[in-house]
Design an enzyme around this catalytic site. Structure first.
Site, PDB file in Angstrom:
ATOM      1  CG  ASP A   1      10.529 -12.179   1.927  1.00 33.03           C
ATOM      2  OD1 ASP A   1      10.898 -10.987   1.898  1.00 33.03           O
ATOM      3  OD2 ASP A   1      10.746 -12.934   2.894  1.00 33.03           O
TER       4      ASP A   1
ATOM      5  CB  SER B   1       0.910 -10.350  14.927  1.00 31.39           C
ATOM      6  OG  SER B   1       0.689 -11.693  15.202  1.00 31.39           O
TER       7      SER B   1
ATOM      8  CE  LYS C   1       2.527 -11.780  19.388  1.00 23.03           C
ATOM      9  NZ  LYS C   1       2.424 -13.042  18.632  1.00 23.03           N
TER      10      LYS C   1
END
Length: 456
Positions: free
Chosen positions: A319, A308, A333
């Site tokens: 990224d 999460s 999640k």
């Protein structure tokens, strides 16, 4: 906290938008927006009258024929809970006790065992134990399943009661029957509940110049606590060559905390975006100038208990090419819940959006693949006799080194002993440190861009 009206299309009920979540049983981000209430005439999917009749018939059959009397209030609560739990594992109906637990998790203080649990197909699955709690000390691990609580089997019919039984007054005893992942033999674990006061951030130096940052979950104060503790470490020990951010067995927490922690290590770029059917659910969070480590290399350590909000941080740093991800694939999640109050004592927690990493990837049910994968291994020191001759210095009549300043120093102290000690204690952490040293060496050899100013 500011609230705004938000419609529930199914119930045709205007309810205030309270908090968005990215972790099971942990509060999330408060935000303000407005959506027009839905109308019955605009809904393309009308309720079938046959379904309404069937619901009424089942309701009456239960009232009249169930083995024990059931009052209307209990039946209605069960109907609502069943409707929500049938959507996904994270949507649920919250009564007064459920709301209290939600608020307790936000602050990290409650009476219990210190585990994050998810209801999966009528079972209680461990997402992660929290550091320094009865659960973690007992050896409970991510992926374990709770089979029984105090000898009573966990079943779909009693799962809500079993879930609540995990909490209780500090000092009270409970026995969990645990089935470890990849095992077929459940074991009993007697535990004593404690007052769980989770300190979400811990920092220290693994070696001079290499910081270790442990975040166990994302709470209200996690980002400012990180800034304070990492700042103190840097003031005490000087600028760091690199840092390991340990998010293993971190079940998540507040979206705002995850954004804040990501922003602390990023100077620009997208952190996370969320997209859903409601306009309120379409959000984008961007990083601001400044980096607590001034661009020093980072390694993020993850495992299958990293979930999460912890995955939001991992995805943002990966990224944006700010850190290497090392360890095991994360939990996966990638959905956001919103808590919609019905009145002062009741609310609905419902999935309203998916979130996406900066490059637009949804990690829902997929997780984040590490850049460098590590197996779940433990290392033991080899049991062998020490070598009598391990270098030129051990040979009789060897020529001395020309640099007299080196004479008398312990040439065998090359750091391998410390590395072996760390590896036997925590194999994954030792490997992450080796990766980090390689990144730091590359940075010192080939240079780095001008460091951004430190956030305040």
């Amino acid at each position: 906290m500011r609230l705004s009206p938000l419609s529930l299309a199914v119930l045709l009920l205007a309810a205030p938008l309270a908090q968005a979540q990215t972790a099971p049983v942990i509060h999330h981000d408060a935000k303000t927006a407005t959506a027009a209430p839905a109308s019955a005439s605009s809904a393309p999917d009308q309720v079938d009258l046959d379904d309404v009749r069937n619901f009424s018939r089942v309701y009456e059959i239960v009232r009249q024929a169930y083995v024990e009397p059931v009052d209307n209030k209990t039946l209605m609560k069960a109907a609502i809970s069943g409707m929500l739990s049938g959507l996904d594992p994270h949507s649920e109906y919250l009564d007064k006790d459920g709301l209290a637990e939600l608020n307790e998790d936000t602050t990290g203080q409650y009476g219990g065992l210190g585990i994050e649990v998810l209801q999966v197909d009528g079972t209680l699955r461990i997402i992660a134990p929290i550091d320094d709690t009865p659960a973690s000390r007992a050896g409970i691990k991510p992926g374990d399943t709770i089979v029984k609580i105090d000898g009573k089997t966990v079943e779909p019919e009693n799962i809500d009661d079993m879930f609540k039984a995990l909490r209780g007054d500090p000092g009270s005893k409970v026995t969990l029957t645990i089935l470890h992942e990849k095992s077929d033999k459940p074991i009993d674990m007697p535990l004593v509940r404690e007052k769980i006061s989770v300190t979400s951030v811990k920092t220290r130096e693994l070696e001079p110049g290499y910081a270790y940052i442990r975040i166990s979950q994302f709470q209200d104060d996690t980002a400012p606590d990180l800034e304070k503790k990492l700042g103190e470490l840097i003031r005490k020990n000087g600028p760091q060559k690199g840092a390991i951010l340990d998010l293993r067995s971190n079940p998540g927490g507040l979206l705002t905390a995850a954004v804040g922690v990501s922003d602390d290590f990023l100077s620009s770029g997208t952190i996370v975006t969320t997209r859903g059917r409601l306009q309120d659910s379409n959000l984008s969070f961007e990083a601001h100038a400044g980096d607590l480590l001034n661009g020093a290399p980072m390694v993020v350590l993850v495992d299958n208990g990293t979930a999460s909000a912890a995955e939001i941080v991992s995805g943002a740093l990966k990224d944006n090419h700010r850190a290497l991800i090392v360890g095991r694939r994360t939990f996966g999640k990638g959905v956001v819940q919103t808590v919609l109050p019905l009145d002062n004592d009741h609310a609905v927690k419902i999935t309203t959006a998916r979130y996406y990493t900066p490059n637009g990837t949804s990690i829902q049910a997929e997780g984040i693949k590490p850049d460098i994968a590590l197996a779940d291994l433990a290392v033991n020191k080899a049991d062998s006799a020490p070598s009598l001759i391990s270098s030129e210095a051990d040979l009789p009549n060897h020529l001395a080194n020309e640099d007299g300043t080196k004479l008398g120093k312990d040439i065998d102290n090359d750091g391998s002993a410390e590395n072996a000690k760390l590896a036997t204690q925590d194999y994954a952490l030792s490997q992450a440190l080796n990766v980090l040293k390689g990144l730091a060496l590359n940075r010192s050899t080939y240079g780095s861009p001008t460091a951004a100013p430190t956030k305040h």
